[in-house]
Design a protein around this motif. Sequence first.
Motif, mmCIF file in Angstrom:
data_model
loop_
_atom_site.group_PDB
_atom_site.id
_atom_site.type_symbol
_atom_site.label_atom_id
_atom_site.label_comp_id
_atom_site.label_asym_id
_atom_site.label_seq_id
_atom_site.Cartn_x
_atom_site.Cartn_y
_atom_site.Cartn_z
ATOM 1 N N SER A 1 6.668 3.776 -4.614
ATOM 2 C CA SER A 1 6.551 3.503 -3.175
ATOM 3 C C SER A 1 6.408 2.007 -2.891
ATOM 4 O O SER A 1 6.740 1.534 -1.823
ATOM 5 N N GLN B 1 0.797 -1.227 0.000
ATOM 6 C CA GLN B 1 0.000 0.000 0.000
ATOM 7 C C GLN B 1 0.824 1.270 0.000
ATOM 8 O O GLN B 1 0.292 2.353 -0.181
ATOM 9 N N GLY B 2 2.106 1.179 0.219
ATOM 10 C CA GLY B 2 2.942 2.380 0.238
ATOM 11 C C GLY B 2 4.320 2.002 0.715
ATOM 12 O O GLY B 2 4.635 0.814 0.840
#
Lengths: 770, 284
Positions: free
Chosen positions: B222, B155-156
């Motif tokens: 990311s 997610q990041g």
Amino acid sequence: MTAEPASIIGASVERLEDRPLVTGRGRFAGDVSFVHQLHMRIVRSAYAHARLKAVATEAARALPGVVAVWTADDIADLSPIDFREGPNEKLAPFRQPVLAREYVRYAGEPVAAVFATDPYIAEDAADLVTIEADELDAVIDASIPASEFTAGLTTEPTVCRQGYGDVAAAFREAANVIDMDLSVGRHSGVPLETRGAIGHYDAARDVLELHGAAKVPHKNREAMARMFGRSTAGVHLYEGHVGGGFGVRGEIYPEDILVLVAAMRLGRPVKWLEDRREHMIAANHSRQQRHRIRAAVDAQGRLIGIDDAFFHDQGAYIRTHGTRVADTACGILPGPYRLPHYRVDAHFRLTNKTPAATYRSPGRYETNFVRERLMDAIALKLGLSRIEVRRRNLVSPEEMPYERPLVALGDEVVLDSGDYEGLLNKALERCEWDRLEREAAERRKAGEYVGLGLAMYVEKSGLGPIDGARVNVHTNGDVEVITGGASVGQGFETVIAQVCAETLGTDYRRIRVVHGRTDRIEYGIGAHATRATVMTANATAVAAGKVRAKALDMAAQLLQTEPSKLTIRDGRVVNSDGSDSAGMPLGDLAHHLRPLSSTRGEREPGLAAEGWFTTSHMTYPYGVQVALVKIDPGTGGVHIEKMLIAFDIGRAINPMLVRGQLVGGFAQGLGGALFEEFQYDERGQPLSVTFADYLMPTAHEVPEVDVLIAEDAASTTNPLGIKGAGEGGIAAVGAVIASAVDDALGGKGLITQIPITPQALKAIIDGQKS
Amino acid sequence: MKPASFSYHAPTSVDEAVALLAEFGPQDGRVLAGGQSLVPTMAFRMARPPHLIDINGIAELAALTVSAGVITIGACVRHAAFDSDILPGRTGDLLRKVVQNIAHYPIRTRGTFCGSVANADPASEWCCVTAALDGIVVLRSQRGVRRVPAAEFYQGVMATAVEEDELVVAAELPMLADDTRTGFVEFSRRKGDFAIAMALVTYRLENGAMIEPSVAIGGAESHPRRLREAEDVLRGQKPGGAVFAAAAEAAAAAIDPMADFNNTAAYRRGLVRTLTQRALESAE
Ligand SMILES: Cc1cc2nc3c(=O)[nH]c(=O)nc-3n(C[C@H](O)[C@H](O)[C@H](O)COP(=O)(O)OP(=O)(O)OC[C@H]3O[C@@H](n4cnc5c(N)ncnc54)[C@H](O)[C@@H]3O)c2cc1C
């Protein structure tokens, strides 16, 4: 001295010091402990530049196990850390206080010290110390106009100037003028063993001891005794094994002073071990300079004059070396070339970064890069080959000794001996330069980014003026050489033993070499500036020569012959003509020379002697480095295909160790050329604080290095004819890699700074394509 | 560089581990796997978990199994397991190729596949592999089991779908078909460093044309992910320089590169172009 059958000087014998090291029984700073010792942890500034308002220590003091927490107020009686070469009024205001007072000037500056019963508690307590401060603008570029350091003082404490001749006239008569702006990045020695210091006050003897010392124990003893107002007889330093020195270990830092003062005031031994992050922000940085350099050149490519103004980024304070790195840079910049007129202004600038000082080949790594870039640029401008332009400028053997009205390390520059062109020829032949050059050109034509680089340089070594050693033969025939030298892992014990063995005619393995201990010998020069071998070995040869004479004299009496008819072989005095096979062991002679011996006669007791060696000038080894590199245009990565170091050291005592020095130095030099850099953001925050961000080259990145050790130009400054090897491997690596990478890009002078990053190369290559 | 104090727990079963996580997870208790990322951050005191739940003693997590076309990598399987040829097939070949780029051998003997997945460093090779192969991360807590596809898991930067009471018990990868071609290329300044960017590609051929192409990029954004834009360029085409270059161009255009002090977004974008093309060219 009678020539012995096989000389041990020049033999690549095994190192004496390896057994404890390879069996894990060495003694590094971390191995030294005393009962009831305390552990120190330093609280460091997170600000790069700030005015201190308050340092709150109550919470830390309240933690069980914490014995004391000090700030500047607790050691108000201590002076800032002094210069090694003694007081200097002009530079004094810029010295680093032991703990910050009023201002902090770099991120990492010691602000408080915690003393606790174990290192975990010390670190927990350090976390509880809070610093209240007003942040100020940080200066991170040394080449912008100077600003205020403190009321009435600027961030340019001094400008070091050297030069001679008429530079203005040189530029008037020049057929060509070359102008460059060249920068070297901030990097430094990052030894495997970080710093460590253990302070111990022995009240029974009234002696203050510092363990974990390195590099210059005797000089540091003097400086510390001065700071504490103690007699040098009551201060002793002890060097253990040193896991890499490289110039940064063994200087006097705030932490050394703190463990000693705390040991006295708290009445318990105090141990401090630096962690890696601390090392990256607290131990001396080095190298960062920006040169604006101009060369006046005649129509044939001969240098008429150089005019250089450079900015030396000293960091936040002036440490123990004073301005030495900048001074050396000024004195050594001309290198192996004839230079009729010269002017250099070194703007010695303070910034809000970790203070800087010497790192292996200080002032030369930087200026070799600058000067050799300049020589390549001259070749380019005049359409000459890079070899030819150098040939036209090299100082010739007939001109030796070659005096330059310059000073390096406080010593007038007199190039003692050398055949620079001879070594150039040897190097070109060894690497088959013409073939490499042809192949590189062909490969470039085929689209590859391949380049060949060359750098020439003069090193310096054997900084005097004087060193002494004592040689003592024990009654079992073992020999002790007591020196004031130091070992930073370079093989000091082995080479000193070899020199002693050569003179004394005994097995080098029966010789113990004492070093790094102020309690065994009154004076010593330690290990720095590639001086240990030159100075201490020559002093050892003198002392061993006296012992030899004494042994022959004693033996002659006992054998009823003349000393001149005797010699020493395998530790026994024998007839030089070989007629007596048994001989007298040196140990027996030592026995005859005991104080109570009836055969000693009027001789001084002991088969021992002290020897001193004095020199008026340094000695100058020299080298040629060649590199073949290939750039990956898709990533900007650089691969080194071939590397040669040719180095003339006059006389190699142990070629294996010389090789090790050169190759190890090369690996470090490669770091500065392609990888290592202490970076800061615009607020002065250090960005390179771990090995993930500060990139040391590893075995994968360091290529095989071909080493050519030449012994064509013996030193004329010492009887053994030796020159040092410690810094010859690293000195020109930035220069040669830059030259090769530039060549790979088409030889247009595009490489003007190191380290060279893949990102920068890819940008250049993409730019060339579009 | 001494960690702050912590309580140490050594469960011997997954049930015990998730019970501990239910209790201590909400207090920033952490799972300790190979420790190759967690322990350094604790030494720097950047992480100060008050509780460590060491899963190394849980025998059931040590298994590396292949069944029904799925490779299941238990949470205690070390990177070094993939250095040898214990894993069969094209997936085994790929993992063997990739693992050489993860750190250095001594680190690989401790660090775990699932630890890398849970840690979700943008430049983790295993994260890139799970993304490229549409792997599944298996999570367990006292609340039950969740099976999260890689595309939803990351997610990041170091952010994943793992809840604080959940344990990554395994990662699942498909056994690639025997005719799958795979290519992996990364760039870092030194061997063993986290990559500045990497590209992993797989495809098969049907009648000379590429099918089921996967192009995943790691290190540049990311978190790693597949780039449909590049895959669309490949799908149905014959492999070759021009189409590879076009796919590389599409990959470079599709990403939103991270920038840091030493690597600008433009540099990373350029690297992605180079590496994607090379991954495609070297796919075998
Ligand atoms: C010098 C060096 C170089 C490296 N280079 C690379 C590289 O090039 N590429 C690369 O990918 N990695 C690299 N690494 C990292 C290495 O691969 C680590 O092993 C990996 O990132 C984490 O795995 P670990 O098992 O060590 O996890 P740990 O360090 O034990 O844990 C990491 C994090 O994940 C959590 N965690 C671990 N396992 C679980 C689980 N089962 N369930 C829930 N949470 C969990 C932990 O709580 C922690 O927060 C490098 C490490 C070093 C020291």
